[in-house]
Write an enzyme that holds these catalytic residues in place. Structure first.
Site, PDB file in Angstrom:
ATOM      1  N   GLY A 214       5.670  -1.287  13.264  1.00  0.00           N
ATOM      2  CA  GLY A 214       4.812  -1.841  12.216  1.00  0.00           C
ATOM      3  C   GLY A 214       5.077  -1.184  10.885  1.00  0.00           C
ATOM      4  O   GLY A 214       6.146  -0.598  10.684  1.00  0.00           O
ATOM      5  N   ASN A 215       4.130  -1.299   9.968  1.00  0.00           N
ATOM      6  CA  ASN A 215       4.290  -0.637   8.665  1.00  0.00           C
ATOM      7  C   ASN A 215       2.919  -0.250   8.130  1.00  0.00           C
ATOM      8  O   ASN A 215       1.903  -0.464   8.784  1.00  0.00           O
ATOM      9  CB  ASN A 215       5.058  -1.544   7.690  1.00  0.00           C
ATOM     10  CG  ASN A 215       4.346  -2.862   7.479  1.00  0.00           C
ATOM     11  OD1 ASN A 215       3.225  -2.901   6.979  1.00  0.00           O
ATOM     12  ND2 ASN A 215       4.986  -3.955   7.894  1.00  0.00           N
ATOM     13  N   ARG A 216       2.908   0.330   6.923  1.00  0.00           N
ATOM     14  CA  ARG A 216       1.680   0.947   6.400  1.00  0.00           C
ATOM     15  C   ARG A 216       0.762  -0.015   5.655  1.00  0.00           C
ATOM     16  O   ARG A 216      -0.224   0.413   5.072  1.00  0.00           O
ATOM     17  CB  ARG A 216       2.042   2.066   5.422  1.00  0.00           C
ATOM     18  CG  ARG A 216       2.760   3.227   6.052  1.00  0.00           C
ATOM     19  CD  ARG A 216       3.054   4.266   4.967  1.00  0.00           C
ATOM     20  NE  ARG A 216       4.074   5.196   5.398  1.00  0.00           N
ATOM     21  CZ  ARG A 216       3.841   6.235   6.188  1.00  0.00           C
ATOM     22  NH1 ARG A 216       2.623   6.464   6.626  1.00  0.00           N
ATOM     23  NH2 ARG A 216       4.814   7.035   6.548  1.00  0.00           N
ATOM     24  N   SER A 217       1.060  -1.288   5.639  1.00  0.00           N
ATOM     25  CA  SER A 217       0.212  -2.222   4.892  1.00  0.00           C
ATOM     26  C   SER A 217      -1.215  -2.206   5.455  1.00  0.00           C
ATOM     27  O   SER A 217      -1.422  -2.199   6.667  1.00  0.00           O
ATOM     28  CB  SER A 217       0.786  -3.640   5.001  1.00  0.00           C
ATOM     29  OG  SER A 217      -0.136  -4.566   4.470  1.00  0.00           O
TER      30      SER A 217
ATOM     31  N   ALA B 239       2.910  -7.990   4.719  1.00  0.00           N
ATOM     32  CA  ALA B 239       4.145  -7.213   4.886  1.00  0.00           C
ATOM     33  C   ALA B 239       4.640  -7.428   6.316  1.00  0.00           C
ATOM     34  O   ALA B 239       4.475  -6.556   7.183  1.00  0.00           O
ATOM     35  CB  ALA B 239       3.866  -5.742   4.619  1.00  0.00           C
TER      36      ALA B 239
END
Ligand code: CTP
Length: 419
Positions: free
Chosen positions: A228-231, A295
């Site tokens: 995943g990512n930090r959004s 994102a």
């Protein structure tokens, strides 16, 4: 890209002042009736003021048994209307009723609902409701048996039929100690309902369908892990709120985020890119604009394990093969006005302008996610907008809600140009 896309940054105009606060310039009559929840009306009144509203308070005598008019006079800087028989106040109520953009009755007792339903005016709150042409938002609060009583059900049905809007009551612990429906809706929810109500009445996006994506995606590695990512989804949620406040029908396709549901917004929760793409394909089939603030993960594991991957099986290292995900906005055929984001850490202009063309966008909102006050999890954002015709607009640090409005101002300009 067109030739002047590398022109020196021209400062953007910034959002118009009325967009800085969601209820700015709105006159709200706040009616308070005699429930123990009346103490929460002070918080509501304060939140309405913080949102920019000009609040005028009307109380029933019963409400003043729970909380004093002085509290509201202090919060609003205006006299509070209570007494039906004081000549000055009797005139005042008509004025309050006439100039109000909306009447909010919070808390509204069962007795108040009965009077409203039957056009009776035993106090200044119900009298104001009879004398106003403005939309009325009612936030009931009472014991659950009173709320569920057939008489109250019938009164609520009459009022809904007549176009009165309701927020709450919510379920929970009541003043009597019982559990059930009857709690006053929380003040932020009442404010959000009011914003939606006023937007539907006279917003400049009434009749438009705006689709917004927000948040990250999670691409499964195994049943407990993901890529995943930090959004956090805050930018997309702020755009959705701004569109709702301007009267748009809003579909918000949200990845896994911990943000609360917003009234007046149709939210579709998804987990991974495949689900986000499918949800957006449906949502954009008849939309006027798609604003792609999510994102989505660019890569996903080639295959997700059915069972938890155990470290013993992997020795000292673990290889996970990642494959490219589809580019959602590039894949979507239309959607109306197409807006993308470019989250960059370097070479912002070059990458943003490349994405603008490659993804067939009308404009792209670029930001440096490493800059202070911008990027993931912040309440603010500093953006540069690159347009398909080569224009470039540089904006100061603004709240994400304000950024949402300036994006929508530009979406609206495209919609008007297309008509
Ligand atoms: N986007 C998308 N589908 C993807 C990835 C991104 O629709 N699989 C959208 C984003 O929502 C955003 C725009 O494309 O509106 C640009 O996203 P960004 O992450 O900045 O760029 P990428 O295209 O992913 O390229 P890179 O990661 O190489 O910067």
């Amino acid at each position: 890209m067109t030739s002047d896309s590398n022109a020196a940054p021209a400062p953007g105009p910034g959002p118009s002042p009325e967009h800085h606060l969601p209820l700015s310039g709105r006159r709200i009559a706040l009616g308070i009736t005699g429930s123990i929840a009346a103490y929460k009306a002070a918080d509501l009144c304060s939140k309405l003021r913080q949102a920019g509203a000009d609040v005028e308070v009307i109380m029933t005598p019963a409400a003043t048994e729970f909380i004093t008019p002085l509290t509201f006079k202090s919060l609003t800087g205006r006299d509070v209307v209570v007494d039906m028989f004081a000549a000055s106040e009797a005139e005042a109520h008509v004025e309050v009723a006439r100039r109000a953009d909306a009447l909010v009755i919070a808390p509204a007792t069962a007795n108040c609902l009965a009077s409203l339903a039957h056009g009776q005016a035993p106090d200044m709150v119900t009298l104001t409701a009879l004398a106003t042409a403005a939309p009325v938002l009612v936030a009931p609060a009472m014991d659950n048996q009173m709320w569920e009583h057939p008489a109250t059900r019938a009164n609520v049905a009459i009022l809904r039929e007549r176009g009165v809007d309701f927020v709450g009551p919510t379920e929970g612990r009541l003043a009597t100690g019982r559990m059930g429906p009857g709690r006053l809706a929380e003040p932020p929810d009442i404010v959000a309902h009011l914003r939606a109500l006023l937007g539907q009445r006279d917003g400049d996006l009434v009749g438009r369908h705006v689709v917004v994506s927000a948040g990250p995606t999670q691409e499964p590695v195994d049943p407990v892990r993901f890529v995943g990512n930090r959004s956090t989804g805050k930018m997309g949620f702020a755009i959705a709120e701004a569109a709702r406040d301007r009267g748009a029908e809003v579909t918000l396709v949200a990845g896994p985020v911990s943000l609360p549901h917003q009234p007046g917004i149709c939210r579709i929760d998804v987990t991974n890119v495949a689900e986000m793409l499918a949800a957006l394909e449906t949502a954009t089939s008849k939309s006027d604009a798609i604003i792609m603030a999510a994102a989505p993960a660019d890569f996903r594991p080639a295959s997700a394990a059915d069972q938890k991957i155990k470290k013993e099986a992997s020795d000292q290292s673990l290889q996970i093969e990642l494959v490219r995900n589809p580019d959602i906005i590039a894949t979507l055929p239309g959607g109306g006005v197409r807006v993308g984001f470019a989250a960059e850490t370097h070479n912002i202009e070059r990458y943003a302008v490349e994405k603008l063309a490659a993804k067939r966008l009308d404009f792209i909102v670029a930001n440096d996610v490493t800059a202070e006050g911008s990027g993931f999890g912040t309440e603010t954002n500093q953006v540069i907008i690159f347009h398909g015709d080569g224009r470039k607009e540089v904006f100061p640090l603004l709240s994400k809600y304000e950024v949402g409005h300036l994006i929508l101002d530009r979406v609206l300009a495209h919609l008007h140009a297309a008509n």
